[in-house]
Design an enzyme around this catalytic site. Structure first.
Site, PDB file in Angstrom:
ATOM      1  CE  LYS A 270      11.909  24.654 -19.637  1.00  0.00           C
ATOM      2  NZ  LYS A 270      12.612  25.885 -20.046  1.00  0.00           N
ATOM      3  NE  ARG A 344       8.221  35.567 -18.841  1.00  0.00           N
ATOM      4  CZ  ARG A 344       9.282  35.965 -19.534  1.00  0.00           C
ATOM      5  NH1 ARG A 344       9.177  36.952 -20.407  1.00  0.00           N
ATOM      6  NH2 ARG A 344      10.461  35.396 -19.344  1.00  0.00           N
TER       7      ARG A 344
END
Ligand code: BES
Ligand code: MN
Ligand code: ZN
Length: 496
Positions: A270, A344
């Site tokens: 990120k 996920r």
């Protein structure tokens, strides 16, 4: 801070209600009369509207036992509900907590939709939620930065009913505080092993806590969860919290939480700006833990299992790479095209484990899963996805009643197709900017067995707030979002 229910008496500050248009409610009227009209005069002087949260301060009035009278708006009395009273009390706390005052007296009135004793109980709940602080690491606070308030008294004629209800609501407060603390803790303090350790405390409430370590997760075949964890020096944990409160043993409801104690993104790293917020990427796990705490503390007559997947997503030397293919416990394989879509991956194994081990009547997962849900819904609603109308409606209603609203978004085969992969059973991103939150939900859905009612709540926009902190009930960065919703859902849909 001590909360007491009393029938009368004085204090440093008293807070009363006014409605939109500036009409004083009975408690305010009485004070207005006692002070020779000082309150109505002050209202005119500042064009007080009575909108929720508007306040006037009348200082050192003569004729009453208080050095400060706080008149706080509640909006339209006819549309006020329990949450309105909580926010009213929250505003009173916000204006007094560090003011130097030691004792605040709240004088709630009965409203068209809220009885007086309900109002008293909601005032207590609002006051406690609003008094939350996360300042354990601040060693140099000036006196005026520290809370001065030590007691809140709630004035009611017959306080017994309100007192009884507030005692029950203490479970909610503890649960929300627990979740907020977990979300606020920095990632050097709270990592999978220490998170699991804190969950052990729930054993004192009668929750059966089991902590699975990496060797066990390996044996279970949780390659997706372990793949995320492998870039970190802090190994993964999966914790189950089992509460068997129903009279008969039976299939539980499963609450599953994403617990990424820090999300750097991994090799798909990120940007630096704002990355510190990713200490809160375990907000789903915190909500599940807080809900389990509330459920156990109030001895809910329901069977509920909480399952949290705890990992740290780091770009260490052994980190997984874009393009890696992992085997999940379900047997399905995943091509990891973006290591930052890690939530996920851990949920895939956690929801499968939940179904495999507990045969739950429903699976509800909470996760700070996608930035896209913030684009869609901002910080006002969490995103809800479900394969079951009844469950979705119950979640919607629970969220609304508890001030933790959700907004339902669709699922469908067209979205599901977007994660087909030529190299494995699926890929973990679509590679397109469209419908990011729905694609994340579709991915989790691939690990839900046919016929299992399931809901996924994407809380990326609601687990913490960008500030300034407008919600008086949530004065810190971490909100504890989800605890109240889950607790109410269990009470309304699953309890005997
Ligand atoms: N934890 C983030 C999602 C997130 C973003 C939570 C902002 C709170 C605030 C999640 O793991 C993530 O990185 N998601 C990616 C998914 C993408 C790679 C498909 C995202 O939202 O960008
Ligand atoms: Mn991520
Ligand atoms: Zn994440």
């Amino acid at each position: 801070m001590d909360i007491r229910f009393v029938t009368g008496g004085g204090g440093d500050v008293v807070a009363v209600m006014a409605g939109e248009g500036g009409q004083l409610l009975p408690a305010a009227q009485a004070l207005d009369a006692a002070t020779g009209g000082r309150i109505s005069k002050a209202m005119k002087a500042i064009r007080f509207t009575g909108g929720l949260g508007w306040a006037i301060d009348v200082l050192a009035p003569e004729g009453v036992d208080f050095s400060r009278v706080l008149v706080i708006g509640i909006g339209k009395p006819e549309s006020a509900d329990g949450m309105t009273v909580e926010r009213w009390a929250g505003h009173a706390i916000r204006r007094t907590l560090t003011s130097g005052a030691e004792k605040l007296v709240l004088q709630p009135d009965a409203l068209p939709g809220v009885s007086k004793s309900e109002a008293g109980a909601h005032a207590a709940l609002g006051a406690r939620l609003a008094a939350y602080r996360f300042d354990g690491y601040r060693t140099k606070m000036k006196p005026e930065q520290k809370p001065s308030l030590t007691a809140v008294e709630i004035a009611l004629e017959g306080p017994a009913a309100a007192r009884a209800r507030a005692e029950k609501d203490a479970a909610i407060v503890e649960g929300v505080y627990f979740a907020r603390d977990l979300v606020s803790e920095p990632a050097n303090v709270l990592y999978p092993a220490t998170f699991a350790e804190r969950l052990r405390d729930l054993e004192t409430l009668g929750v059966e806590v089991e902590v699975l370590e990496p060797e066990t997760l390996e044996k279970l075949g949780m390659g997706a969860l372990l793949g995320v964890a492998q870039g970190s020096a802090n190994p993964a944990r999966l914790v189950t919290m089992n509460w068997s409160g129903a009279r008969v043993k039976g299939r539980p409801v499963a609450l599953v939480g994403k617990g990424v104690t820090f999300d750097t993104g991994g090799i798909s790293i990120k940007p630096a700006a704002g990355m510190e917020e990713m200490k809160g990427d375990m907000g789903g796990a915190a909500a599940v833990a807080g809900a389990m705490r509330a459920i156990a503390q109030r001895k809910a007559k329901a069977n509920v299992v909480g399952i949290v997947a705890l990992v740290e997503n780091m770009p260490g030397a052994n980190a997984q790479r874009p393009g890696d293919i992992v085997h999940t416990m379900s047997g399905q394989t995943i091509e990891v095209l973006n290591t930052d879509a890690e939530g996920r991956l851990i949920l895939a194994d956690a929801v499968w484990y939940a179904q495999d081990k507990f045969s739950p009547t429903a699976v509800i997962d909470l996760a700070t899963l996608t930035g896209a849900v913030i684009v869609a819904l901002g910080h006002e609603h969490a995103g809800l996805f479900s394969n079951d109308e009844e469950l979705a409606n119950a979640i919607e209603a629970a969220g609304k009643a508890e001030g933790e609203p959700v907004w339902r978004l669709p699922l469908g085969p067209g979205y599901d197709k977007m994660i087909d992969s030529p190299n494995a059973d699926m890929k973990n991103i679509s590679g397109k900017p469209a419908a990011g939150s729905i694609v994340g939900a579709q991915f989790v859905k691939r690990f839900i067995k046919d016929g299992t009612p399931w809901a996924h709540i994407d809380i990326a926009g609601t687990a913490w707030k960008p500030g300034p902190y407008e919600d008086p009930l949530s004065p810190a960065w971490a909100t504890g979002y989800g605890v109240r919703l889950l607790n109410r859902l269990i009470a309304s849909k699953y309890e005997e």
